[in-house]
Design a protein around this motif. Sequence first.
Motif, PDB file in Angstrom:
ATOM      1  N   MET A  96       0.763  -1.225  -0.087  1.00 31.22           N
ATOM      2  CA  MET A  96      -0.040   0.017  -0.003  1.00 31.22           C
ATOM      3  C   MET A  96       0.869   1.343   0.049  1.00 31.22           C
ATOM      4  N   PRO A  97       1.764   1.234   0.740  1.00 28.24           N
ATOM      5  CA  PRO A  97       2.714   2.610   0.720  1.00 28.24           C
ATOM      6  C   PRO A  97       3.366   2.978  -0.606  1.00 28.24           C
ATOM      7  N   LEU A  98       3.731   1.872  -1.411  1.00 27.17           N
ATOM      8  CA  LEU A  98       4.115   1.928  -2.756  1.00 27.17           C
ATOM      9  C   LEU A  98       3.092   2.652  -3.642  1.00 27.17           C
ATOM     10  N   LEU A  99       1.761   2.643  -3.236  1.00 26.97           N
ATOM     11  CA  LEU A  99       0.961   3.028  -4.266  1.00 26.97           C
ATOM     12  C   LEU A  99       0.112   4.328  -3.792  1.00 26.97           C
ATOM     13  N   GLN A 100       0.297   4.736  -2.548  1.00 20.95           N
ATOM     14  CA  GLN A 100      -0.460   5.683  -1.750  1.00 20.95           C
ATOM     15  C   GLN A 100      -0.197   7.172  -2.604  1.00 20.95           C
ATOM     16  N   GLY A 101      -1.029   7.874  -3.132  1.00 19.72           N
ATOM     17  CA  GLY A 101      -0.858   9.168  -3.794  1.00 19.72           C
ATOM     18  C   GLY A 101      -0.402   8.848  -5.283  1.00 19.72           C
ATOM     19  N   LYS A 102      -0.476   7.826  -5.769  1.00 26.21           N
ATOM     20  CA  LYS A 102      -0.053   7.695  -7.108  1.00 26.21           C
ATOM     21  C   LYS A 102      -1.256   7.119  -7.951  1.00 26.21           C
ATOM     22  N   ARG A 103      -1.189   7.654  -9.318  1.00 29.78           N
ATOM     23  CA  ARG A 103      -2.050   7.282 -10.377  1.00 29.78           C
ATOM     24  C   ARG A 103      -1.747   5.854 -10.838  1.00 29.78           C
ATOM     25  N   ILE A 104      -2.700   4.900 -10.666  1.00 29.40           N
ATOM     26  CA  ILE A 104      -2.177   3.501 -10.877  1.00 29.40           C
ATOM     27  C   ILE A 104      -2.875   2.864 -12.133  1.00 29.40           C
ATOM     28  N   GLY A 105      -1.952   2.109 -12.898  1.00 25.63           N
ATOM     29  CA  GLY A 105      -2.675   1.288 -14.136  1.00 25.63           C
ATOM     30  C   GLY A 105      -2.482  -0.301 -13.413  1.00 25.63           C
ATOM     31  N   VAL A 106      -3.339  -1.096 -13.746  1.00 23.70           N
ATOM     32  CA  VAL A 106      -3.234  -2.672 -13.508  1.00 23.70           C
ATOM     33  C   VAL A 106      -3.231  -3.325 -14.791  1.00 23.70           C
ATOM     34  N   VAL A 107      -2.372  -4.391 -14.948  1.00 18.24           N
ATOM     35  CA  VAL A 107      -2.335  -5.427 -15.917  1.00 18.24           C
ATOM     36  C   VAL A 107      -3.271  -6.628 -15.211  1.00 18.24           C
ATOM     37  N   ALA A 108      -4.461  -6.954 -15.722  1.00 22.77           N
ATOM     38  CA  ALA A 108      -5.158  -7.930 -14.642  1.00 22.77           C
ATOM     39  C   ALA A 108      -6.248  -8.913 -15.409  1.00 22.77           C
ATOM     40  N   ASN A 109      -6.515  -9.814 -14.785  1.00 22.61           N
ATOM     41  CA  ASN A 109      -7.508 -10.781 -15.581  1.00 22.61           C
ATOM     42  C   ASN A 109      -8.404 -11.312 -14.252  1.00 22.61           C
ATOM     43  N   LEU A 110      -9.232 -12.365 -14.740  1.00 22.37           N
ATOM     44  CA  LEU A 110     -10.060 -12.896 -13.670  1.00 22.37           C
ATOM     45  C   LEU A 110      -9.265 -13.699 -12.565  1.00 22.37           C
ATOM     46  N   THR A 111      -7.942 -13.900 -12.716  1.00 22.27           N
ATOM     47  CA  THR A 111      -7.183 -14.387 -11.588  1.00 22.27           C
ATOM     48  C   THR A 111      -6.527 -13.550 -10.673  1.00 22.27           C
ATOM     49  N   SER A 112      -6.774 -12.082 -11.034  1.00 21.99           N
ATOM     50  CA  SER A 112      -6.112 -11.047  -9.887  1.00 21.99           C
ATOM     51  C   SER A 112      -7.012 -10.870  -8.859  1.00 21.99           C
ATOM     52  N   VAL A 113      -6.985 -11.682  -7.858  1.00 19.09           N
ATOM     53  CA  VAL A 113      -7.889 -11.750  -6.802  1.00 19.09           C
ATOM     54  C   VAL A 113      -7.076 -11.447  -5.546  1.00 19.09           C
ATOM     55  N   ILE A 114      -7.697 -11.188  -4.424  1.00 19.69           N
ATOM     56  CA  ILE A 114      -7.178 -11.153  -3.107  1.00 19.69           C
ATOM     57  C   ILE A 114      -8.168 -12.210  -2.198  1.00 19.69           C
ATOM     58  N   PHE A 115      -7.469 -13.410  -1.928  1.00 20.36           N
ATOM     59  CA  PHE A 115      -8.257 -14.380  -1.039  1.00 20.36           C
ATOM     60  C   PHE A 115      -8.496 -13.944   0.386  1.00 20.36           C
ATOM     61  N   LYS A 116      -9.836 -14.145   0.595  1.00 23.62           N
ATOM     62  CA  LYS A 116     -10.177 -13.792   2.197  1.00 23.62           C
ATOM     63  C   LYS A 116     -10.226 -14.999   2.992  1.00 23.62           C
ATOM     64  N   ASN A 117      -9.975 -16.036   2.736  1.00 22.71           N
ATOM     65  CA  ASN A 117     -10.202 -17.312   3.512  1.00 22.71           C
ATOM     66  C   ASN A 117      -8.966 -18.427   3.319  1.00 22.71           C
ATOM     67  N   GLU A 118      -8.691 -19.162   4.216  1.00 21.46           N
ATOM     68  CA  GLU A 118      -7.654 -20.277   3.932  1.00 21.46           C
ATOM     69  C   GLU A 118      -7.976 -20.988   2.822  1.00 21.46           C
ATOM     70  N   ALA A 119      -9.238 -21.479   2.879  1.00 21.69           N
ATOM     71  CA  ALA A 119      -9.587 -22.389   1.601  1.00 21.69           C
ATOM     72  C   ALA A 119      -9.637 -21.671   0.283  1.00 21.69           C
ATOM     73  N   GLN A 120      -9.337 -20.408   0.453  1.00 20.08           N
ATOM     74  CA  GLN A 120      -9.442 -19.652  -1.183  1.00 20.08           C
ATOM     75  C   GLN A 120     -10.893 -19.687  -1.871  1.00 20.08           C
TER      76      GLN A 120
END
Length: 358
Positions: A1-25
């Motif tokens: 997060m500190p690397l992104l703060q205050g920056k204009r961001i671009g993202v190379v992403a697809n359907l797999t670009s996710v953040i898992f919320k539990n151990e079982a994914q």
Amino acid sequence: MPLLQGKRIGVVANLTSVIFKNEAQTTYTHLVDSLLALQMDLRKVFSPEHGFRGNVDAGEFVESGKDTKTGLPIVSLYGKNKKASKESLKDIDIMIFDIQDVGVRFYTYISTLHYMMESCAEANIPLLILDRPNPNGHYVDGPTLEPENKSFLGMHPIPLVHGLTIGEFAQMLNGEKWLENQAQCNITVIPAKNYTHNKFYQVPIRPSPNLPNDQAIKLYPSLGLFEGTNINAGRGTKFQFQRYGAPFLDKNVFLFTYTPKESFGAKNPKHKEVLCYGEDLKNDSLYAEVSLKWLIKVYNHATDKSKVFNTENFTKHAGTDKLQKQIEAGLSEADIKATWQKDLEAFKKLRAKYLIYN
């Protein structure tokens, strides 16, 4: 997060670009939605082959446009331009690359990485790589690409299965000066925790429409070679890259049959609506190797051998014109694999310099 703060961001992403919320994914949010929820200044999404939401066929043109969910502009990296233009980067301060790869040279996300690193180097934009495990990262195998056979299906002198994560591969692109004009991209790799190369990683989300499960991903390096032939590799069925067949294979040898139909990820599969003779591999136990046995069997038992290879396309997939010639000349799998060894040993030494994980 500190690397992104205050920056204009671009993202190379697809359907797999996710953040898992539990151990079982099983519960997750998409990276794009998370960044927006955190009120980051996300400007646009750059979309690779198969599209941002992962609903486009292999090789099919990916449109630029707007994401219907977020309203963000989407810039296609798989259409007329496979490289991001200066214009598309002018309002970007930092780029994120977050895509699940499967560690195979002709899986085009490493070519997308190459071009994005070039674009970022030229525009002096740092690239933040959110690394992910490689499900085929526990071995290195296959023929090595010869420079004269370079294409979007393979841009680098590496074996078919390279055994590197996206982050490690990016370090190799910089270190070996493989970007245009030997450019250097300013990269920061955020490593995956608890990953080692000798762990088999189960991919929780299909990385593209025709890789539905772990078995398909395991067999993909071997059956992916059929993409350069007139053999159907399960596209148009629910068992993509877990079976193969064609109408011109000897039905006395190939007792398994199926008929490819229009389906998710395959609008026009090879031999659509035609009965194919072949083999079902959904329970095959292949592990940690590129196998040529199916390719050799197909060639030896085709009712018309001239129908098997689509030569130019096969050479692009194999990275060499030698493999087709070796199969046509009747060489055994062991003899063909012996011709790979010198290059594989050299690559393993090179690879060791760029490993992040044991």
